[in-house]
Design a protein around this motif. Sequence first.
Motif, PDB file in Angstrom:
ATOM      1  N   ALA A  96      57.971 -83.967 132.561  1.00 23.94           N
ATOM      2  CA  ALA A  96      56.690 -83.386 132.161  1.00 23.94           C
ATOM      3  C   ALA A  96      56.518 -83.419 130.648  1.00 23.94           C
ATOM      4  N   ALA A 130      47.087 -82.338 129.357  1.00 27.06           N
ATOM      5  CA  ALA A 130      46.161 -82.503 130.481  1.00 27.06           C
ATOM      6  C   ALA A 130      46.640 -83.563 131.465  1.00 27.06           C
ATOM      7  N   ALA A 131      47.461 -84.488 131.004  1.00 22.44           N
ATOM      8  CA  ALA A 131      47.952 -85.553 131.887  1.00 22.44           C
ATOM      9  C   ALA A 131      49.059 -85.079 132.813  1.00 22.44           C
ATOM     10  N   VAL A 132      49.580 -83.874 132.573  1.00 24.77           N
ATOM     11  CA  VAL A 132      50.699 -83.362 133.379  1.00 24.77           C
ATOM     12  C   VAL A 132      50.149 -82.691 134.631  1.00 24.77           C
ATOM     13  N   THR A 133      50.321 -83.331 135.755  1.00 22.58           N
ATOM     14  CA  THR A 133      49.962 -82.763 137.052  1.00 22.58           C
ATOM     15  C   THR A 133      51.144 -82.942 137.989  1.00 22.58           C
ATOM     16  N   MET A 134      51.173 -82.152 139.039  1.00 17.88           N
ATOM     17  CA  MET A 134      52.271 -82.268 139.997  1.00 17.88           C
ATOM     18  C   MET A 134      52.268 -83.647 140.652  1.00 17.88           C
ATOM     19  N   ARG A 135      51.089 -84.186 140.918  1.00 20.56           N
ATOM     20  CA  ARG A 135      51.021 -85.515 141.520  1.00 20.56           C
ATOM     21  C   ARG A 135      51.563 -86.565 140.564  1.00 20.56           C
ATOM     22  N   ARG A 136      51.205 -86.455 139.270  1.00 20.26           N
ATOM     23  CA  ARG A 136      51.708 -87.413 138.299  1.00 20.26           C
ATOM     24  C   ARG A 136      53.226 -87.308 138.181  1.00 20.26           C
ATOM     25  N   PRO A 155      54.781 -85.766 146.742  1.00 20.52           N
ATOM     26  CA  PRO A 155      54.046 -84.814 145.905  1.00 20.52           C
ATOM     27  C   PRO A 155      54.468 -83.360 146.076  1.00 20.52           C
ATOM     28  N   TYR A 168      57.361 -78.767 144.288  1.00 23.44           N
ATOM     29  CA  TYR A 168      57.047 -77.359 144.528  1.00 23.44           C
ATOM     30  C   TYR A 168      58.233 -76.583 145.088  1.00 23.44           C
ATOM     31  N   LYS A 171      51.832 -74.474 138.102  1.00 23.98           N
ATOM     32  CA  LYS A 171      51.632 -74.952 136.742  1.00 23.98           C
ATOM     33  C   LYS A 171      52.191 -73.977 135.698  1.00 23.98           C
TER      34      LYS A 171
END
Length: 241
Positions: free
Chosen positions: A36, A46-52, A61, A65, A71
């Motif tokens: 991350a 903003a580019a940090v997502t769980m999917r990414r 995905p 978790y 987040k």
Amino acid sequence: MAAQKKPEPEVTLWERLERPAAQRTALTPQKIAAVAVKVADAEGFAAVTMRRLATELGVAPMAAYRHVSGKDDLLALMVDTVSAELRPPAEVTGWRDVLRESARATREMTLRHRWMAELPTPLHALTPNRFESAERQLAALDGHGLDVDTMMAVFRTVTAYVGGAVRSEVMLSNYLRQQDWESPHEMRVGLAPQMTYLIETGRYPTYRRYFHEATRKDDPSWEFETGLECVLDGVAARFGL
């Protein structure tokens, strides 16, 4: 009537991480946080997502978790990961040297991880590595005749200066990038019409002098160090340290 059962206290992220894992897996909270941070450094928070992150880690995905509940936990882990960079060398002693080196380390860390300048203050503080940095600075102030409230006020004053100065530096850098200006000189050229008008009104003679005579306009390190020494000088003079 039966007494109501008190709710169980929330188990914090840090307490969960210190518990022995039920089973060893290749995926860990620390590995998730490291990826991350890498994404945020390159592309912004903003580019940090769980999917990414799942894509970067090569997992399903939902796998992340099981280690990071959301987040907020992820952000706290990211902050703690980069805050490991804040430790001054062990040989640095004396309240002024410890606070100075901690301030410098904070600036350097934030310039490496610019997304840190955009985070809300509480998330900066509540992690083990942030506490360790604060403890080192408070301990350096201890034993000089200051009560604990004053020690904390001094610590927070220096922290506020550092946070404000570095955040301003990062925001200026971001603004240059947004405007496609490659240097502060290009920014001054771009803003010349507004600046020239204001200066030529004659209402700001000291600023006009700075505008024409300053030689350190593009030296943020010198400006940061000068401001920091002013703050430390003030602490020393106020409390006779």
